[in-house]
Scaffold this active site. Structure first.
Site, PDB file in Angstrom:
ATOM      1  N   LEU D 232       0.811  -1.218   0.000  1.00 45.05           N
ATOM      2  CA  LEU D 232       0.000   0.000   0.000  1.00 45.05           C
ATOM      3  C   LEU D 232       0.849   1.276   0.000  1.00 45.05           C
ATOM      4  CD1 LEU D 232      -2.887   1.158   0.174  1.00 45.05           C
ATOM      5  CD2 LEU D 232      -2.633   1.171   2.655  1.00 45.05           C
ATOM      6  N   ASP D 233       0.589   2.160  -0.976  1.00 49.48           N
ATOM      7  CA  ASP D 233       1.232   3.481  -1.058  1.00 49.48           C
ATOM      8  C   ASP D 233       2.751   3.395  -1.101  1.00 49.48           C
ATOM      9  OD1 ASP D 233      -1.285   4.644  -0.990  1.00 49.48           O
ATOM     10  OD2 ASP D 233      -1.294   4.784   1.185  1.00 49.48           O
ATOM     11  N   ALA D 234       3.269   2.297  -1.586  1.00 51.28           N
ATOM     12  CA  ALA D 234       4.720   2.097  -1.593  1.00 51.28           C
ATOM     13  C   ALA D 234       5.287   1.943  -2.997  1.00 51.28           C
ATOM     14  CB  ALA D 234       5.082   0.874  -0.752  1.00 51.28           C
TER      15      ALA D 234
END
Lengths: 288, 288, 288, 288
Positions: D232-234
């Site tokens: 996530l969001d990486a």
């Protein structure tokens, strides 16, 4: 607007002296006024004092009319000028456009989403290009063609003025409206007509500022939201911002990048104007 | 500079046409040249092609003199202009100052820490204020007073020129030097004299730009690093930056805030100039 | 500091309620106090009211001691916490450093030029690298080596604390001091120890933030000035700024670009702290 | 897109070595290819070479299919990976939304004005809120409700995938789509799914980043456009930007200010992706 509950917004200016804040604050405290936001400034050159105060409407035992009457005493005592608005009265806005869509489109999006809670009474264009998007938002669009000849132009401005004035708008927004307002209209609409100029003023006044910027070889381009005055692009500045460009940016690239600055600078300037955060002082602004 | 190992930096310009990149790249490839960094640009208005290439010196089987001789063929073939520098030759810099310390101080700090690996040959000031800090860094300081009368001023410039030219500097840095260079010096030092102007040019040319900015009521102030030309503050711009101000900022506040922009813009511009990243084209720059 | 004439700076916090501004303003008005600058804020979550007022010292008929005594009544009445400083008392600063020069160098330059009118009592380093530059500015440099073993380190911190505390400084500046303060020192120096962290916190806490930033591939790097607390890099943030990077920037490039942000963010944070513009509230700051 | 005439865009990566540029440039020169824009980069950690070249289609005597066939030889020789796009093939885009209008609205405005010359095949929402604005632009809107239970959610993702894949889009834009894509979809859409996260990553991953930012007391808020990956969001970051906030900004103020950054960061990232300017390398991007 962003105001979550009904407020009275007092803006006030007077010659600076000891005790002004105390006088105003005491006046409000005695009436039970709950100050939600307060800002102060004194101009060191002219020794003029400015303040803006937001008071919760429900904290006062009287209405805005009575507030204005009572505050008139304070105003007289301090030899100043006050303006009091009631956020329950929705701000009326008329937008003037030409062919460029981005500023109008952006404003309408903010209104539609509720971010900018204003009453857009009309959009008036000297071309028809932006009629469809305006009407898709349920807002009346009026077409006022501007002929090249001075007589025709004068007539167009007369018509424009009539159309605008019937709404008694709090803001007349020149959202990339490419016509230069006659001095008379600048005066009538003084302090209410906001323009977005597509340069970092005072650089690149007048026509085709991105071309001027390209020719000069600047490394940042900008946009300026200012009040319209009789002198072109010389009115009091409300807000400015810039974006970086380099040698690989052509004029069309600058035009494209500049749009993103223009629309956000105009939106900020308009918001602050409508929240009565902008106090004009000579050719400068205090933005609380 | 930031170059970790010895490099030859080739900058080249010629009329654009098909095959230029291939010609240059093949020339380098045939010699075994390892290109560490390469940039290209074509000016669409003048159809002029620009490139800058950094080649590892140890990848070539000959020295910079031979590289220049061989590249002269490419240059002739493409009808262009080349410049080739060897990063092993430390860049020589002369700094001109007046009384304002911040730009000089900042540059000396970068040199002292090794961030800016250049040979500051001398600092020349029309006042003595900055002699101590200069000498504390082990750098010679020369004092050349500038009288007000035109004859005395001309003599001072003659002396200044002699002092500068004996170092054959790659850069002559006007680090808030408040004298206007005569046209003749602008010509002699063309492309080597860098000025930092304390405004976002072309706004606020000339004297006291922060006062001008204050009076105009701008919401951002800036600084501009540019090459000096005969027309005041009108030379090719290398770098610019801005910082936000508001109504509460007095002129002294702007002066203070502006300093932080001036010094960083000058340092960036000087670094790029010394790394031969700046190609002047008319009154614009390509910064690779 | 930038204050042109002697002032008393009052910062005050209390539970919000109607009439606070009136109470304070009336108190000052009755004493003839000329308010030069005033700011207010209420934290909506905790309903805590904050204000900062600058009063011209020569407008009051008594000294700062008497001002504190009299204001104590207001404070009690409003159940708040006040702090009153006299700008005639020069701010005492101790700077802690390691090997990196740029932040120290920048601060000393601001002090030397008079931009930052503070009394730097001492610079303390765990290495000797920055002794010469410190002493060239006529400021004492003390060397406190920090061994790797915990016992040696504890002894070093004891010595450091003694050296710092003897100056009773208004600010202890960790100007790229690479040692982590023990919790006990964080407590003793709470609200006075300022650190500059070379990342945009809360990103990249701890060691080698530019390496972390490079690995994550961010497009902007930053710096954060914050109060030191026992939790590493987690104290109340005073100021932050960023600068753009791209794929061509190596870690050393980021380190170099980042320095320009670090030093300016630290200088701003320190200025605001010393002008008593920063009010800590939980883990957040109000910066007036 | 902003490309004024038909072009072939070649992106290429291979292990770095001497002669790559010469090989590619000679290949193009021999075919008469007119290079309009060229950029190079070598990753120093992995020694991987990247280039992007824009060639005028009308300068080559063959079509894009033949270019691909011929360039395959170069690719094999250099042991690299090439991708060649023809700007005459309009980029197909599918946009995923939830309830937040600003990013979608902004993208549609850019498409409507011709600034972003792409083919928006569909907008798919898990709520119906944005159906009217989508349809007003003549674009199909599909509603795929996302139940809370994992089974229902999985079914919804299956439906979503089918709807998206039938358009074989060059970009799948998560324009404030609040659902987390399952790992399987991240893989299928790898390098084509762009998300806009409303924080300056890696700060404030996950839900309610503005609340997190408010709690941490940061002085700048940001937005990040990145490729979607299973973590996530990486994913690899394409673009980021920030805007200043202060203690007077509540969470709703941050949400409002942040929107202006989100939409411009997403628009920039999408433009660069569609112009094939973004080369992913591990978890970092090269943006030419």
């Amino acid at each position: 607007m962003s105001l979550p509950e009904r407020r009275y917004v007092i803006t006030f200016g007077c010659p600076d002296r000891t005790g002004i804040v105390a006088r105003i604050a005491s006046f409000l405290a005695e009436a039970g006024g709950w100050i939600v936001e307060a800002a102060y400034h004194t101009d060191p050159d002219t020794n003029w004092f400015f303040t803006r105060q937001e008071v919760r409407a429900d904290s006062l035992p009287f209405d805005v009319g009575e507030l204005r009457r009572r505050f008139a005493h304070v105003q007289r005592e301090l030899d100043g000028q006050a303006r009091i608005i009631d956020t329950a009265e929705r701000r009326r806005v008329v937008i003037l456009v030409s062919r460029e869509a981005h500023c109008l489109y952006d404003l309408l999006g903010r209104v539609a989403s509720g971010e900018l809670d204003v009453d857009v009474r009309a959009v008036i264009g000297n071309h028809l290009d932006l009629a469809p998007i305006t009407r898709a938002h349920g807002i009346p669009f009026h077409h006022v063609p501007f002929p090249k000849d001075s007589e025709g132009k004068a007539a167009a401005f007369t018509e424009l003025r009539k159309m605008v004035d019937e709404h008694d708008p709090h803001a007349i927004v020149l959202a990339r409206f490419m016509q230069i307002l006659p001095a008379e209209l600048c005066e009538v609409w003084a302090g209410r007509a906001l323009n977005i100029h597509h340069s970092f003023l005072p650089s690149f006044v007048g026509a085709r500022p991105y071309h001027q910027a390209y020719t000069r070889g600047v490394k940042l381009i900008g946009a300026t939201c200012h009040y319209v005055t009789a002198e072109l692009d010389a009115g009091p500045i409300i807000e400015q911002d810039v974006i970086r460009v380099d040698h690989s940016d052509s004029v069309p690239d600058m035009v494209r990048k500049g749009r993103d600055i223009e629309k956000v600078v105009l939106a900020r300037g308009l918001r602050w104007h409508l929240e009565d955060r902008v106090l004009v002082h000579g050719n400068r602004t205090v933005v609380f």
